[in-house]
Design a protein around this motif. Structure first.
Motif, PDB file in Angstrom:
ATOM      1  N   ALA A 131      -2.563  11.205  -1.433  1.00  0.00           N
ATOM      2  CA  ALA A 131      -1.867   9.917  -1.367  1.00  0.00           C
ATOM      3  C   ALA A 131      -1.853   9.387   0.066  1.00  0.00           C
ATOM      4  CB  ALA A 131      -0.453  10.058  -1.897  1.00  0.00           C
ATOM      5  N   ALA A 132      -1.613  10.253   1.034  1.00  0.00           N
ATOM      6  CA  ALA A 132      -1.586   9.823   2.427  1.00  0.00           C
ATOM      7  C   ALA A 132      -2.961   9.364   2.881  1.00  0.00           C
ATOM      8  CB  ALA A 132      -1.092  10.972   3.302  1.00  0.00           C
ATOM      9  N   THR A 133      -4.008  10.073   2.442  1.00  0.00           N
ATOM     10  CA  THR A 133      -5.363   9.701   2.820  1.00  0.00           C
ATOM     11  C   THR A 133      -5.726   8.325   2.265  1.00  0.00           C
ATOM     12  OG1 THR A 133      -6.014  12.042   2.862  1.00  0.00           O
ATOM     13  CG2 THR A 133      -7.778  10.410   2.714  1.00  0.00           C
ATOM     14  N   LYS A 134      -5.322   8.041   1.041  1.00  0.00           N
ATOM     15  CA  LYS A 134      -5.617   6.740   0.434  1.00  0.00           C
ATOM     16  C   LYS A 134      -4.842   5.631   1.117  1.00  0.00           C
ATOM     17  CE  LYS A 134      -6.711   8.585  -4.147  1.00  0.00           C
ATOM     18  NZ  LYS A 134      -6.286   8.668  -5.583  1.00  0.00           N
ATOM     19  N   ALA A 135      -3.607   5.884   1.472  1.00  0.00           N
ATOM     20  CA  ALA A 135      -2.794   4.872   2.157  1.00  0.00           C
ATOM     21  C   ALA A 135      -3.416   4.523   3.506  1.00  0.00           C
ATOM     22  CB  ALA A 135      -1.380   5.376   2.339  1.00  0.00           C
ATOM     23  N   LYS A 136      -3.928   5.525   4.210  1.00  0.00           N
ATOM     24  CA  LYS A 136      -4.591   5.250   5.494  1.00  0.00           C
ATOM     25  C   LYS A 136      -5.839   4.402   5.270  1.00  0.00           C
ATOM     26  CE  LYS A 136      -7.645   7.961   6.939  1.00  0.00           C
ATOM     27  NZ  LYS A 136      -8.444   9.120   7.425  1.00  0.00           N
ATOM     28  N   ALA A 137      -6.630   4.758   4.288  1.00  0.00           N
ATOM     29  CA  ALA A 137      -7.887   4.044   4.053  1.00  0.00           C
ATOM     30  C   ALA A 137      -7.645   2.594   3.630  1.00  0.00           C
ATOM     31  CB  ALA A 137      -8.699   4.775   2.996  1.00  0.00           C
ATOM     32  N   GLN A 138      -6.547   2.315   2.930  1.00  0.00           N
ATOM     33  CA  GLN A 138      -6.283   0.980   2.401  1.00  0.00           C
ATOM     34  C   GLN A 138      -5.313   0.182   3.281  1.00  0.00           C
ATOM     35  OE1 GLN A 138      -4.890   1.636  -1.608  1.00  0.00           O
ATOM     36  NE2 GLN A 138      -6.742   2.799  -2.183  1.00  0.00           N
ATOM     37  N   ALA A 139      -4.973   0.748   4.415  1.00  0.00           N
ATOM     38  CA  ALA A 139      -3.954   0.123   5.252  1.00  0.00           C
ATOM     39  C   ALA A 139      -4.369  -1.281   5.692  1.00  0.00           C
ATOM     40  CB  ALA A 139      -3.679   0.986   6.470  1.00  0.00           C
ATOM     41  N   THR A 140      -3.414  -2.193   5.634  1.00  0.00           N
ATOM     42  CA  THR A 140      -3.562  -3.560   6.131  1.00  0.00           C
ATOM     43  C   THR A 140      -2.216  -3.962   6.721  1.00  0.00           C
ATOM     44  OG1 THR A 140      -4.105  -5.857   5.559  1.00  0.00           O
ATOM     45  CG2 THR A 140      -2.979  -4.534   3.879  1.00  0.00           C
ATOM     46  N   VAL A 177       0.839  -1.214   0.000  1.00  0.00           N
ATOM     47  CA  VAL A 177       0.000   0.000   0.000  1.00  0.00           C
ATOM     48  C   VAL A 177       0.868   1.257   0.000  1.00  0.00           C
ATOM     49  CG1 VAL A 177      -1.697   1.308   1.315  1.00  0.00           C
ATOM     50  CG2 VAL A 177      -1.899  -1.187   1.152  1.00  0.00           C
ATOM     51  N   LEU A 178       1.908   1.267   0.823  1.00  0.00           N
ATOM     52  CA  LEU A 178       2.760   2.457   0.899  1.00  0.00           C
ATOM     53  C   LEU A 178       3.463   2.709  -0.441  1.00  0.00           C
ATOM     54  CD1 LEU A 178       4.377   2.106   4.451  1.00  0.00           C
ATOM     55  CD2 LEU A 178       2.269   3.288   3.801  1.00  0.00           C
ATOM     56  N   LYS A 179       3.949   1.629  -1.016  1.00  0.00           N
ATOM     57  CA  LYS A 179       4.649   1.777  -2.294  1.00  0.00           C
ATOM     58  C   LYS A 179       3.705   2.260  -3.383  1.00  0.00           C
ATOM     59  CE  LYS A 179       7.572  -0.767  -5.530  1.00  0.00           C
ATOM     60  NZ  LYS A 179       8.220  -2.088  -5.826  1.00  0.00           N
ATOM     61  N   LYS A 180       2.491   1.761  -3.393  1.00  0.00           N
ATOM     62  CA  LYS A 180       1.504   2.118  -4.398  1.00  0.00           C
ATOM     63  C   LYS A 180       1.210   3.623  -4.395  1.00  0.00           C
ATOM     64  CE  LYS A 180      -3.378   1.279  -5.549  1.00  0.00           C
ATOM     65  NZ  LYS A 180      -4.602   0.511  -5.159  1.00  0.00           N
ATOM     66  N   SER A 207      -4.079   9.747   9.357  1.00  0.00           N
ATOM     67  CA  SER A 207      -3.302  10.644   8.501  1.00  0.00           C
ATOM     68  C   SER A 207      -3.660  12.091   8.764  1.00  0.00           C
ATOM     69  CB  SER A 207      -3.534  10.318   7.017  1.00  0.00           C
ATOM     70  OG  SER A 207      -4.856  10.659   6.632  1.00  0.00           O
ATOM     71  N   VAL A 208      -2.742  12.999   8.412  1.00  0.00           N
ATOM     72  CA  VAL A 208      -2.953  14.446   8.461  1.00  0.00           C
ATOM     73  C   VAL A 208      -2.008  15.056   7.428  1.00  0.00           C
ATOM     74  CG1 VAL A 208      -1.304  14.716  10.374  1.00  0.00           C
ATOM     75  CG2 VAL A 208      -2.944  16.534   9.853  1.00  0.00           C
TER      76      VAL A 208
END
Length: 328
Positions: free
Chosen positions: A236-245, A203-206, A271-272
C-alpha cells in the motif's frame, strides 16, 4: 710363604751337593759373614711350598720362617689403591645421582610452570564404570539468521511499537553532515487528507492511510516540512508513493511563519516498508524555487534522508528486542 712379591735372593745349589746351601764356607753351621756368594744372573731357585727360607741376616737367631716384607708392603699398597678407586667411583656415582635428581627437579619445575602458565594439562574424565565421559555434541542445524529490521517496518503484526511525531522527530534540532537545522512545530493526525495538499489526500485514503506525522525544520531562510504516512502494508505504501500528486501540507508555528502558499516549492515522495514519506521545501519569505536554488534541494535531501533513517531505526530496534527476547 710367598705373597707373590719379590723375594730375597737365594744361593744356587752346588753341583754334587744337593740339599746344601751355598753360602760359602760353613762355620759352626752358620754361613760366613761377608762371604755370601751371589746367585748366577737369571738363576733364582724357586721356593718350595712349606720349605724353610734361609735367614738373610747372618748371625740372626730365629727358628721360624722370616716374613716377606716386600710382598706385605706391595699388598698393603694394592689394597690402598683399591680403596682409593672405590672412593673415587663412589663419589662419581653420588655426583651422577645428585645430577639426575637435580635434572628431574628442573624438569618437574618446568613442567609445573608450563602447566600453571597454560592452564594445566587436559585431563579426561572417567565415569564410575571406567569408560571415558563422551564428548559434548553440537547440533548440525545452523542457527536462524538474525531478524531483518525491514521485516519489522513492513508487517504491522511485528511493527507494534508506539509511534508519534515527537518520537519520530526527537529533539529541537538535527545535524546532517555538519548542516544544522532547527526544529519548528510537529503534528500527528489520523485524518490523513487534512495533512496534505492537492490530490495526495485521495491517494492516501485509497490505500488505507492510518495516520500522518509531520515536523518542520528551518535553515538559512529555507523551510522544510517532512511528513510520514503509515499504511497497513508495504504494498500500500509503495502504491501511494507511485501515485502521489500534490504534496505534504507545510506546517507553520513554533517560530516558523507560513510558507509555500501561492508560490513554487520543491515536493518529493518516497517509501520504505509500510511507510511513505514526503517533503516540501521552499523559501520562508515566499520566494519561488528554481533549479538553481541548491540550498533548497540540499534541505529536501537532508530531511528525506533523516526520515528514512528514523523509520529504519525503528525496525532495527524492534528486531534487536525480538532477538534478545527469552525463547526466541
Amino acid at each position: 710363604m710367598s705373597f707373590g712379591g719379590p723375594q730375597w735372593p737365594q744361593e744356587p745349589q752346588q753341583q754334587g751337593q744337593q740339599g746344601q746351601q751355598g753360602y760359602g764356607q760353613q762355620y759352626g753351621g752358620q754361613p760366613g759373614y761377608g762371604q755370601q756368594q751371589q746367585p748366577a744372573y737369571g738363576q733364582q731357585q724357586p721356593s718350595g711350598y712349606g720349605q724353610q727360607q734361609p735367614n738373610p741376616f747372618p748371625g740372626a737367631q730365629g727358628g721360624g720362617p722370616t716374613p716377606d716384607w716386600g710382598a706385605l708392603a706391595d699388598a698393603s699398597a694394592s689394597r690402598g689403591r683399591r680403596k682409593r678407586w672405590l672412593m673415587i667411583g663412589g663419589g662419581v656415582l653420588a655426583t651422577l645421582a645428585v645430577g639426575a635428581i637435580v635434572a628431574t627437579a628442573v624438569v618437574t619445575t618446568n613442567k609445573t610452570d608450563d602447566e600453571a602458565k597454560n592452564g594445566g594439562v587436559p585431563t579426561v574424565t572417567v565415569s564410575p564404570t571406567g569408560s571415558p565421559t563422551p564428548e559434548p555434541t553440537f547440533s548440525s542445524v545452523a542457527p536462524p539468521p538474525p531478524p531483518n529490521p525491514k521485516d519489522y517496518i513492513s508487517d504491522p503484526k511485528k511493527d507494534t511499537a508506539p509511534i508519534s511525531a515527537e518520537g519520530l522527530f526527537p529533539g529541537k534540532k538535527l545535524t546532517m553532515d555538519g548542516r544544522l537545522y532547527k526544529k519548528g512545530a510537529t503534528a500527528t493526525t489520523t485524518n490523513c487528507a487534512a495533512a496534505v495538499q492537492g490530490g495526495l489526500g485521495t491517494v492516501l485514503k485509497k490505500h488505507g492511510c492510518q495516520k500522518v506525522l509531520r515536523a518542520t525544520y528551518v535553515k538559512d531562510g529555507v523551510a522544510i516540512t517532512v511528513g510520514v504516512a503509515v499504511f497497513p502494508s508495504e504494498a500500500a505504501a509503495t502504491k501511494a508513493k507511485a501515485q502521489a500528486t500534490g504534496g505534504i501540507a507545510p506546517l507553520a508555528g513554533a517560530g516558523v511563519r507560513e510558507f509555500c502558499h501561492g508560490t513554487i516549492c520543491l515536493r518529493r515522495a518516497n517509501s520504505v516498508g509500510r511507510y511513505a514519506y514526503f517533503t516540501q521545501a521552499g523559501f520562508a519569505n515566499g520566494k519561488k524555487v528554481t533549479k538553481a536554488d541548491k540550498p533548497v534541494f540540499q534541505a529536501s535531501d537532508d530531511l528525506g534522508t533523516f526520515a528514512f533513517n528514523q523509520i529504519y531505526a525503528r525496525g532495527r530496534t524492534q528486531a534487536s528486542a525480538a532477538a534478545n527476547a527469552p525463547g526466541e
